[in-house]
Structures are given as C-alpha cells and as structure tokens.
Design an enzyme around this catalytic site. Sequence first.
Site, PDB file in Angstrom:
ATOM      1  N   ASP A   9       0.850  -1.186   0.000  1.00  0.00           N
ATOM      2  CA  ASP A   9       0.000   0.000   0.000  1.00  0.00           C
ATOM      3  C   ASP A   9       0.892   1.244   0.000  1.00  0.00           C
ATOM      4  OD1 ASP A   9      -2.199   1.630  -0.018  1.00  0.00           O
ATOM      5  OD2 ASP A   9      -3.207   0.667   1.656  1.00  0.00           O
TER       6      ASP A   9
ATOM      7  N   GLU B 214     -10.471   7.011   4.254  1.00  0.00           N
ATOM      8  CA  GLU B 214      -9.387   6.537   5.128  1.00  0.00           C
ATOM      9  C   GLU B 214      -9.485   7.171   6.526  1.00  0.00           C
ATOM     10  OE1 GLU B 214      -5.673   5.527   3.210  1.00  0.00           O
ATOM     11  OE2 GLU B 214      -6.456   6.200   1.294  1.00  0.00           O
TER      12      GLU B 214
HETATM   13  C1  BGC Z   1      -5.177   2.969   0.293  1.00  0.00           C
HETATM   14  C2  BGC Z   1      -5.412   1.892  -0.735  1.00  0.00           C
HETATM   15  C3  BGC Z   1      -5.359   2.477  -2.111  1.00  0.00           C
HETATM   16  C4  BGC Z   1      -4.045   3.187  -2.310  1.00  0.00           C
HETATM   17  C5  BGC Z   1      -3.917   3.827  -3.662  1.00  0.00           C
HETATM   18  C6  BGC Z   1      -3.946   3.759  -0.014  1.00  0.00           C
HETATM   19  O1  BGC Z   1      -3.836   4.862   0.849  1.00  0.00           O
HETATM   20  O2  BGC Z   1      -5.047   2.379   1.570  1.00  0.00           O
HETATM   21  O3  BGC Z   1      -6.647   1.274  -0.495  1.00  0.00           O
HETATM   22  O4  BGC Z   1      -5.514   1.463  -3.066  1.00  0.00           O
HETATM   23  O5  BGC Z   1      -3.905   4.203  -1.331  1.00  0.00           O
HETATM   24  O6  BGC Z   1      -4.712   4.942  -3.770  1.00  0.00           O
HETATM   25  C1  BGC Z   2      -3.656   9.637  -2.344  1.00  0.00           C
HETATM   26  C2  BGC Z   2      -4.455   8.428  -2.079  1.00  0.00           C
HETATM   27  C3  BGC Z   2      -3.786   7.683  -1.005  1.00  0.00           C
HETATM   28  C4  BGC Z   2      -3.554   8.555   0.219  1.00  0.00           C
HETATM   29  C5  BGC Z   2      -2.755   7.832   1.232  1.00  0.00           C
HETATM   30  C6  BGC Z   2      -3.520  10.456  -1.090  1.00  0.00           C
HETATM   31  O1  BGC Z   2      -2.778  11.604  -1.324  1.00  0.00           O
HETATM   32  O2  BGC Z   2      -4.245  10.368  -3.350  1.00  0.00           O
HETATM   33  O3  BGC Z   2      -4.533   7.619  -3.212  1.00  0.00           O
HETATM   34  O4  BGC Z   2      -4.584   6.624  -0.696  1.00  0.00           O
HETATM   35  O5  BGC Z   2      -2.884   9.732  -0.103  1.00  0.00           O
HETATM   36  O6  BGC Z   2      -2.870   8.345   2.506  1.00  0.00           O
END
Ligand code: BGC
Ligand code: BGC
Length: 818
Positions: free
Chosen positions: A324, A519
């Site tokens: 991730d 998130e």
């Molecule tokens: C998320 C994932 C996601 C990835 C790409 C991460 O922060 O936990 O679920 O696929 O970002 O965007």
């Molecule tokens: C990204 C997401 C990712 C996240 C991680 C964002 O800046 O666009 O895809 O999941 O950061 O915390």
Amino acid sequence: MADRFNMKRRAVPCLALLLSGAAIAAAPPDAPSSPVAHPALWPSAHSPAAITDAATERRITQLIARMTLEQKVGQTIQADISSIKPEDLDRYPLGSILAGGNSGPFGDERANSSRWAEVVRQFRAHSNAAGVPILFGVDAVHGHSNLAGATIFPHNVGLGAAHDPSLIQAIGAATAEEVTASGIEWTFAPTLAVPQDLRWGRSYEGYSSDPTLVASYARAMILGLQGPLVSGRPLAPTRVAATAKHFLADGGTDHGKDQGNASLPERSLIATHAAGYPPAIDAGALTIMVSFSGWNGAKHHGNKSLITDVLKRRMGFEGLVVGDWNAHGQVDGCTTTHCPASYNAGLDLFMAPDSWKGLFENTVADVRAGRIPETRIDDAVRRILRVKAKLGLLDGRAVRDEPAQIGTPAHRALARRAVAESLVLLKNEGGLLPIKPGSRVLVAGDGADNMAKQAGGWTITWQGTDTAKKDYPAGQTIYDGLSAAVRKIGGTATLSPSGQFSEKPDVAVVVFGEDPYAEFQGDVPTLAYRPQDGADLALLKRLRAQGIKVVSVFLSGRPLFVSPEINASNAFVAAWLPGSEGGGVADVLVAGANGRAPRDFTGRLAYAWPRDARSPVTQALFPLGYGLSYARPGRVGMLAEAPGIDISAALNLDRYFQNGRVLAPWSLRLNDSGGMRPVTTGDVASPTGALQSRSVDLAAQEDSRSLRWTGDAALTVEGPRSNLSRELLEGFALVIEGRVDQVPAAPVKIGFAGFERDASSLFGRAGPLRLAIPLHCFTDDKTKLTAVENPLRISTGGPFGLTIRRVGLEAVASQVCP
Ligand code: BGC
Ligand code: BGC
C-alpha cells in the site's frame, strides 16, 4: 533527508528474520501476543492453474534471464502519476504506475476518459525500454470512481445490504468495462475487509461484518472484474486485474483505528478477517494488496509469516502481492525509500508513489550487497510478469479509448437497481411508505440534492468532499429521482434543504447524514451521529411539530447511533452511500402508476445497528439481517435515546466551523488590544470594537459569519490539544470558504499552530473565496504539530471584510504555497 533515514535504518535489526514463520517456536494460536502465523491452521486455497501454464512460465523465465538487475528491480516498483513523468521511465525502468485518489491525468481531477487513456499511453510508450510495458492501476472502488462521468455504484456497505452475489458480479463486469474504456487495466478493488469496529473510517469499503457474506462477494467481484481465467489466454480486453485488499485484518484494528494494530488471537484472524481471501484466490485474483495495518505489534508489510508462509504457500497465491501507499516505510527499520525487510517478507510490487527513485537505487544496492537475495527479486518479477501476461500486456494489449462505453444507460440502470436493493427499511410507522399518488412532498435535508454526499469518499477526489452535480453529467440526486417519480403519480415534489415551505406538504422526505470522507479522515471516537451539531434532528422535530409526517433517508458509510432521529421520524431508511443513481431510492419509496406497490425493500443489514454510541456494538438495536419491507412490516416503538457514553468525546478534530456554527470542542474568539471575546451566536464585537461579527446567510439561512475589521484585531480558533502531524504528512491544507466582502487595507496574516504567513494576496478581490494553504507552508516539522491548540488565526491592522462559511483541514491535491 536520506541521511536521517539511513541512520535510523542502521540502528534497527532486521525484523523480517524475527518473523520468518516456522523457524521460530511461536506462541500458541490463541495467544493474542504473537505476530507469527502458523500456516497449517489456515485454510488452503490455490490460484487456478491457468495463471501458471507451462508455456507462459517458460516465456517468463526467458524474459527474466535477459533482464539486467536494474530492470528486474524496476519491475518491483510502482510510482504515482503526480510524482513521475513518462520520460523518467527511460532512466528508471519501473514496472507499474498508479493514479492515486488525488492524482488526475496531467494534474486534472476532472480529466475525461480520453485524457486518462492518453496518460496510460504516454507511460506505456516509455516503458518499452525494459521490454515489458508498465501495469497501470487506479482505485475503481465503486465503479470507475476516479473518473467524472463514470457510473458510480453504491459503496460496498450498501452492496452488502443487498445480499446478492450475482449483482456484485454484474457490477464488477460493468466497472471493468468502464475502466478499460479509459485505457486502464488494473483496479485496487475489491476491499475484503470484515470491519468489526465501525469507528473505522473505511468501514464503508467493507461489504459486511459477516465473514460469510464477504467470502461470497469476494468470488463474485473477482469473477466480475476479471472474468474467468483461461490457460494460455489473456483476459478479455474489457476486463481488468482485480486486487483483493487489504491483507489482512484491516477491519480488525484496535478501536477501529485506520492503519492501526489488530491485537487478536490468530484464530480470529483466520475465522473472521481471512474469510474473503481463499475464495478470491480460487477465483483467480491476480493481485493482493497488503494492509497498512499490523498484527500484534508488527506491521504486515514486514510479516513474512503472513505474506510468504500463509498467503503464498498455504493459500497457494501465485499472483503478485502489492504494497500500500508507502506503507513499507512503516515497517521497523525501514523508510519509504529503503526497505529490504519488506522485500524479504515477500512483497512483490512496492507502491512508492513519490519515493520510487530512492527505493529503486537503494534496492539495487541491497541486492548487490546481498541484503536481498536475487532469487527473491526473481520471484517478485515472475509474479509481476505473470499478471502482465494474463492481461495481454506482453502481447500488445491495446490502450482502449472508448468514451461511449462510460456511463452507459445499461450501467446506470444496474447501479440504480443496486441502490434499490441496498436500501434497508428500519421503521415504517402507520404504513407511511410508499408515498401515495397525488402527494405533495417536501424534499428536505442537506443530502437531498447533494451528489458529493450520496457518492461519499473515493469519488473523483480522494476525500470526495468537493464534487458537484456537474461532475455527474447523467447522474441523479435523490431529489431528482423523487421528483420524477412523484410527478408520475400526480403529486408534486418541492426541494428545500432547510425545510421551509409556503404550502403545507403531506409528507416530508428528509435526506441527511455523514459528509464524505476517506481513510483515517473518517475515523471517529464513538458511533454518535454528529454529536456537535443537532441541526438534522432539529429539522425533523420542527417538521413533526408542524404536523407533517416525516420520512428520513439516512446517508452514511456505517450504522450510527441515531435513535433520537429515528424517534423523530415516522419512517426511516438507511440508504448508505448510493452513488450517482439517486433514482433507485424513489423506485422503492414511491408508489407506482395507479397507486400500485413499488418495488419492495429487499435490503437487510450487513452490519448490526447500534443501540447507543458505544463501539464495538455488543447489543444491537437492529441485528445483522434486519430489514422491514412492505410485505413484512414491523413495529418499532420509542427507542431509548441515551448514548451510553460521554459523547463530548466524539470530536472531529479537523473541522472547526461549518453551517454558521463553530464546532465543539473548538471556540471562535475575537481578540484586540482590549482582550478577548468568544463568539457564540448573534452579534459579537472584540473588546475595543476593532472586529465586529454577526451571523449572515451566504447560501442558506445563517450558514455563515461575517467579520468586519476596522483596526488591529484577530480572529482565532482555539481548543483542546490535538495531534495534527498525520494531517501534515498526508498533505492536508487549512481550508477557508466564504467570501471577501471588502479587500484588506493592511497586510493580512494567517496563522496555524503558532506559525504565521502573510496571506494578503489571497484576499485581493471581493467575491467568493476558497483558499487552501497546505500545512507544510506553515511548518514541515511534524513534531511541532503533536499538540496543536490554535489551528487558526486571521489578523490585520486595518479595514477588511470577510465572511466565513467553512473552516477546517482537508486533503487537497495542490501542494503549492500561496
Ligand atoms: C489505500 C489503498 C489504495 C491506495 C492507492 C492507499 O492509501 O489504503 O486502499 O488502493 O492508497 O490509492
Ligand atoms: C492519495 C491516495 C492515497 C492517500 C494515502 C492520497 O494523497 O491520493 O490515493 O490513498 O494519499 O494516505
């Protein structure tokens, strides 16, 4: 920076060795303390033989034999489009590119599908230097959800309530058609979390707290996205590689903390959280993403016993294991640019959005120095090439660019059906629903005509907060759908978010609920619904007091404690996060032609509904499987309204001012040479009168506060200490929305956590205002943000007029300092 990381790295022993499964006499499986799995206890599974047919394996062996070490290491690294240019691939032969939640093609979140295809084409064109094209991935997590104009399906929490695997498979296929029509071949979905503590901000990404339901959906979604695997043949051009994520127990962390730690015995990991993986693997899932979180104190990204011994060996997974977003950097002894422990634990493809260059260089050096065996890299590359072969990338898979396949009527109809199937009827007193022919309907609530709210997070932008109706050209809000359906049976529907009316309606449908989040932004301390803001409840009560029957349509990413709102409603429908096809709500709520019964409710809770604000839910108000229907009515009496805990603890530390009110626990203060005065309601002035403030209407009644400076004074937001270092690391900004009423005569300074910047240029023109100052513009030292008590100060020394409507911290795409 690199030096700081290197120092840290040298000091720490290699955790991967500690976690290498069988070699260690691990604690018994019931002990909640060991992070070492016993593979023999886990269910077995096997990727279909069609992934590893002999001819393809031979071809991969030949390819690997011809690759340089740099090319092999490059294959194992994935960068984000916001931090890499196609030309960089000439020098750094990376294996994969992603577009994260806030990364649109060419910096444009609203880019159309052809622009998406163009970005893929450009990266692909530069990746042939390594002889193997890149793999391009996005988070198409509820439809092709990054793309404005795509069909946005309900989030998984709603799909769970439908209890319909065939629906899930059809949604997978439709999603794959839209993703491939914009040139992309890989989605980071489905989430197979089995959320247990719904304070977790990602609960809505999980189908259910019930492992059996998650298991049946896992198979359906993989088959829908990928189609069946056929030996020696690539997936169809309209199918994508799926990702089962996040391995493992992302939904099992303590207190529901995102990216947290699951303190659990191994048997709960197996019985609850692993449930979706064997069926996903058996169905041919080509990729699996490891979770940010950890188990019994060790981050999964360094846990060899789970990644290699359980997932690859016991569960026979032959596809690629992807990490991730910079999560490898959280493993003990690692940084985002250097992490042999994760390689050695079995991670194949590293999501290194902005850290790819350092990771590439350090990894090449690690292999040369023997810190990572070259055989481990070869295994990773083999798995990555297998996925590429299965996608036809080794045989010139075309970058499709077919806008007509996006947001098609058929996909929209499917999404609309999914919305209808996901609705759960919690209460229907006196048969208020369905809405009868000829009714005069008032449609109220801030969710009634609000695409962002019905779509939720991971929609167009990462947090999904700043989308508007125009981003969903063919979509329908819930109001749009109700209005059309009610008119068809001779009634009228009037939209009034604040619930005002001139002619008394027969029934009010009030649509309200959570604002979008993604998130950790969605983590909450209790299950109380908006403890700091009783506006929705007040609206329901006001309508009832006027003798109007009320139907509540609740939009949320999870069941929340809403007993007061349920009591104040005659009917109550949980609608989750339905997506772009709001018409599906009316299909069930409004009677058909000639008063015929509409489609009945078939949705049933896939998560228990809480009796109070405590979590996890020990005693449900409505258990898993609950759901009334027209055919099976039921009675819900008055519910106890006690939240069961002190909900003043339920604070959102990132939002300060909204809907005309400062949000608890924060206070708004006016300061000048005479001292300080808090702002509550009505007209307030600072002690010497240099700053005057009153409640005003910008878009709705009293939704904003005007501030009028005549001399030296400051507005401040103050409250309890909160730790905002995470917000700094994730690129959050201080956001102020409202209007400049009078341009400033003297310099204006904006302060955050005691740091100040001259912001005069931001207020140079009278009119609507939205400013977002990335937190790093104030400081890039996260240790300075661990106990912030004063997140905002606006000060000036002369005349200045400003109206604020919304103030808070938000994730933003642009990181430019004003
Ligand atoms: C998320 C994932 C996601 C990835 C790409 C991460 O922060 O936990 O679920 O696929 O970002 O965007
Ligand atoms: C990204 C997401 C990712 C996240 C991680 C964002 O800046 O666009 O895809 O999941 O950061 O915390």
